[in-house]
Every structure is written in structure tokens, then in C-alpha cells.
Motif scaffolding. Structure first.
Motif, short mmCIF file in Angstrom:
data_model
loop_
_atom_site.label_atom_id
_atom_site.label_comp_id
_atom_site.label_asym_id
_atom_site.label_seq_id
_atom_site.Cartn_x
_atom_site.Cartn_y
_atom_site.Cartn_z
N GLN A 1 -5.18 -3.32 -7.24
CA GLN A 1 -5.08 -2.07 -6.44
C GLN A 1 -6.06 -1.17 -7.08
O GLN A 1 -6.73 -0.35 -6.61
N GLU A 2 -5.82 -1.04 -8.72
CA GLU A 2 -6.75 -0.16 -9.34
C GLU A 2 -7.84 -0.60 -9.58
O GLU A 2 -8.74 0.21 -9.79
N ALA B 1 2.30 1.78 -3.57
CA ALA B 1 1.10 1.96 -4.46
C ALA B 1 0.87 3.68 -4.21
O ALA B 1 0.88 4.42 -5.17
N GLN B 2 0.82 4.15 -2.80
CA GLN B 2 0.18 5.33 -2.62
C GLN B 2 1.27 6.48 -3.00
O GLN B 2 0.94 7.67 -3.18
N SER C 1 -4.13 -5.59 -2.17
CA SER C 1 -2.94 -6.31 -2.34
C SER C 1 -2.60 -7.56 -1.69
O SER C 1 -2.00 -8.46 -2.05
N VAL D 1 -6.42 -0.43 -1.01
CA VAL D 1 -5.27 -0.82 -1.82
C VAL D 1 -4.61 -1.93 -0.89
O VAL D 1 -3.97 -2.97 -1.51
N PRO E 1 -9.16 1.32 -5.58
CA PRO E 1 -8.53 2.07 -5.13
C PRO E 1 -8.56 2.46 -3.77
O PRO E 1 -7.65 3.22 -3.36
N PHE F 1 -5.07 6.92 -5.76
CA PHE F 1 -5.32 6.16 -4.52
C PHE F 1 -5.37 6.93 -3.54
O PHE F 1 -4.97 7.94 -3.47
N ALA G 1 0.82 -1.03 -0.04
CA ALA G 1 -0.03 0.05 -0.07
C ALA G 1 0.73 1.18 0.15
O ALA G 1 0.65 2.16 -0.65
#
Length: 370
Positions: free
Chosen positions: A301-302, A110-111, A312, A308, A305, A368, A107
Motif C-alpha cells: 500500500q505504501e 489503510a485510509q 492490497s 491501495v 499510495p 493515502f 483499503a
């Protein structure tokens, strides 16, 4: 996060090579000592979605830092507890550390990654874990007595992670359990099914590899080299897959990586180190077979959103854990036939995995939530 992933998965990879020493020290059966791996898989992988939900309710900074600490301390002290029952509890706690870390780390990556490089950043994070798994058996080689010294690495990484990582608590209202269950529907279910089949194919090959090579007249040296080459190829393939997914889309890379692997994987299973192409082919298959792993995580994740960490964990721990629980079926087939037939049967799972990939919609490149 990548450093934490590296050392966390290095600790996890120590468990299997140390099972003979643990069996001797605690005087238990082979079945009992293999239970350690099942417990670690349960707490670190199968339960990871639940731990991801917990991670969304607390500051992820703690989960990211505690993960390598709990895993490292737990698995490096395996030879220093008085009873086997306490050892089971220790391994379970170590598994919880790993289960907390993975969704929190994914996370964070991703963020904080640019949307146009999200796949690349996720693949670098994934490569950290792959590299750690390759190094774990080297750590285990020092034996149970000297293993606690390696706990200091996890303590150091945990301290640095806590010092440099910003607060990452999920913003907004609390979500009910029903809403969390609702994440696991639609395209994420199909994406998870694709990942389970792909992981089971790869795990089945790795499980059968020692038996296939020994039956063909080779030894543990060739098995170790093959697994190392496969792991290096996996790390590099994941980075390439992540970057290509940023350029050409998530689903095209998923489809190409899975479907394009099948003929080369079949050739690899039927080859041996006696052929000059065996190790280059091992590298190529490892890269292709695992190019879809970080892409699958980013795709999930997408798709979700706003969650996440949970998305994940579905693609990382839950898919790998379920595949790990099913891999015994490959061993049963090998007993009934032979290891080569079992490995080819595992490979055939890539066909439905590819078919599922072709029905997945391309996810939007959304922003995100922190």
C-alpha cells in the motif's frame, strides 16, 4: 471491516470440510468435487487484482457490504441446488464476493488508520480473517441441511457494514488499464514474489501435516489441535508484526520474520505431539511465519499510495491464489518421496523469500488518497 473479514473467511473455510458430503449428495467423483475449491480460489484470490480495479471505480461501501453477503449466501446454500453445474456457478459467485471484499476492506482500514499505527490496524484486520478460517470448519460441522442458518450472520454483518461505512469511492480521474498494470512493477513485483514463496512454504506444511502425523501414529484429533494452535499463533503473530513494523520499519520486520522462522520451522516438521514442546513450538512458528503477512500488505500500500485497493489485492488474493495453485507440486513431491521430505522442501522456499526481503527498499510513510 474486521468483523466482515472474520465472517467472510469463516464461510470460505467451510468448503473443504464439506466436500465429502457434497460428493455424496451430487454423486460426482473426487476430482469433480475438488474442482469446487479450485473455482473458489480462482474467483476469490487469483482474480482479486481485477476485482480491486473494479472496486476503485465504484463505491467501496457496496463491495465491503456485498462481500460477506455473497460469500455467505453462496456457500451456505451449497446443498440446496438441483445440479452440480449450478453448484459450480454458486461457488464461483461466492468467490467473487470474497474477492470484492478483501481489497475494499483493506483499503478502508489503510485510509482510516493513523500513519504511525497503520501496521497495527492492518494486522487487526488480518487477524479477523485468520480467526474466521479457524472457525469455518466448526460451522461446517452442522452439515449441509442446517448450514443456511449461518447465512443470517453474513446478512447481518453486511447490513451493519453498509449502515456504518462511509462512502469510499476513489477520487480523481479514471485510470487506464495500462496504468493499473504499471502498478505491478518495481519493488511490488519483488514483494509479491516474496509473499508467494512464503505462502507456499506455509501451505505446503499445512497440506503435509495430516500425512506426517498419521504416519507417526497420531490421528485427526492431533491434526485438528495442531492446526488450531497454528491458526491462533498466526493471528497473534500478525498483530505483533504489524505493531513492530510501525516502530522499527516494514522491511526489518519482513526480513526478521521470514529468516528467523526457518530453524524453528525445521524443528517443528521433525517433531510430533509426543514431544512436550510440540504445541508451544507450533504456536511460535505460526506466529513468526505469519507476522509478515499484514506487514507485506501495508508495504505494498505504501509503495502504491494512490491505489491501495489494487496493491492490497496483489499481496492478499493474488499471492495466496498463485501459491494455492502451486501447492499441488508439494503433494507430487510427497508421492515421489514422503510427506516429511515434501514439507522440508516447502520450508526451503523461505530462503529465497528472505533474500528477496533483503533487497526491498523501505517504503515512505505517505498519506493515502481517499
Amino acid at each position: 471491516m474486521t468483523a466482515g473479514h472474520f465472517i467472510n473467511d469463516a464461510y470460505g473455510a467451510m468448503l473443504t470440510p464439506l466436500t465429502p458430503a457434497l460428493q455424496q449428495k451430487y454423486g460426482v467423483s473426487i476430482a469433480a468435487v475438488t474442482l469446487l475449491g479450485s473455482i473458489y480460489s480462482l474467483t476469490s484470490s487469483v482474480l482479486q487484482p481485477l476485482l480491486g480495479i473494479v472496486g476503485e471505480r465504484v463505491d467501496r461501501r457496496y463491495a465491503a457490504a456485498l462481500g460477506p453477503l455473497m460469500t455467505g449466501v453462496g456457500l451456505t446454500l451449497m446443498g440446496f441446488v438441483p445440479w452440480f453445474g449450478v453448484l459450480l456457478l454458486l461457488v464461483a459467485v461466492a468467490g467473487f464476493g470474497s474477492g470484492f471484499f478483501h481489497p475494499a476492506g483493506a483499503a478502508y482500514v489503510a485510509q482510516n488508520s493513523p500513519p504511525d499505527k497503520r501496521g497495527l490496524w492492518a494486522s487487526i484486520f488480518s487477524a479477523g480473517g485468520t480467526g474466521g478460517m479457524a472457525l469455518g470448519p466448526v460451522f461446517a460441522g452442522v452439515g449441509l441441511t442446517h448450514l443456511p442458518w449461518f447465512a443470517l450472520i453474513g446478512v447481518g454483518v453486511a447490513a451493519i457494514t453498509f449502515a456504518v461505512t462511509p462512502s469510499g469511492k476513489q477520487q480523481g480521474r479514471r485510470h487506464s488499464m495500462a496504468e493499473y498494470v504499471g502498478i505491478f512493477r518495481g519493488p511490488i513485483v519483488w514483494l509479491w514474489g516474496m509473499a508467494v514463496l512464503r505462502s507456499l512454504a506455509s501451505m505446503g506444511y499445512n497440506a503435509m501435516l495430516p500425512f506426517m502425523l498419521i504416519a507417526r501414529g497420531f490421528g485427526q484429533r492431533e491434526v485438528g489441535i495442531t492446526l488450531a494452535v497454528y491458526a491462533v499463533g498466526s493471528a497473534i503473530g500478525g498483530i505483533l508484526g504489524g505493531r513492530y513494523s510501525d516502530r522499527y520499519g516494514r522491511t526489518p520486520v519482513l526480513r526478521a520474520a521470514i529468516l528467523g522462522t526457518i530453524p524453528f520451522f525445521a524443528a517443528l516438521i521433525l517433531s510430533s505431539p509426543a514431544h512436550w514442546w510440540f504445541y508451544p513450538l507450533t504456536f511460535m512458528v505460526g506466529a513468526a511465519a505469519n507476522a509478515s503477512i499484514p506487514v507485506g500488505v501495508v508495504t505494498a500500500q505504501e509503495y502504491a499510495p494512490g491505489h491501495v485497493a489494487v496493491a492490497s489485492s496483489i499481496m492478499m488474493g493474488f499471492s495466496w491464489g498463485v501459491a494455492g495453485l502451486l501447492v499441488f507440486l508439494v503433494g507430487a513431491l510427497a508421492d515421489a518421496t514422503n510427506p516429511t521430505t515434501a514439507a522440508l522442501a516447502s520450508l526451503s522456499l523461505l530462503v529465497p523469500s528472505a533474500l528477496i526481503a533483503y533487497r526491498l527498499p523501505e517504503p515512505p510513510r505517505t498519506t493515502f488518497q481517499n
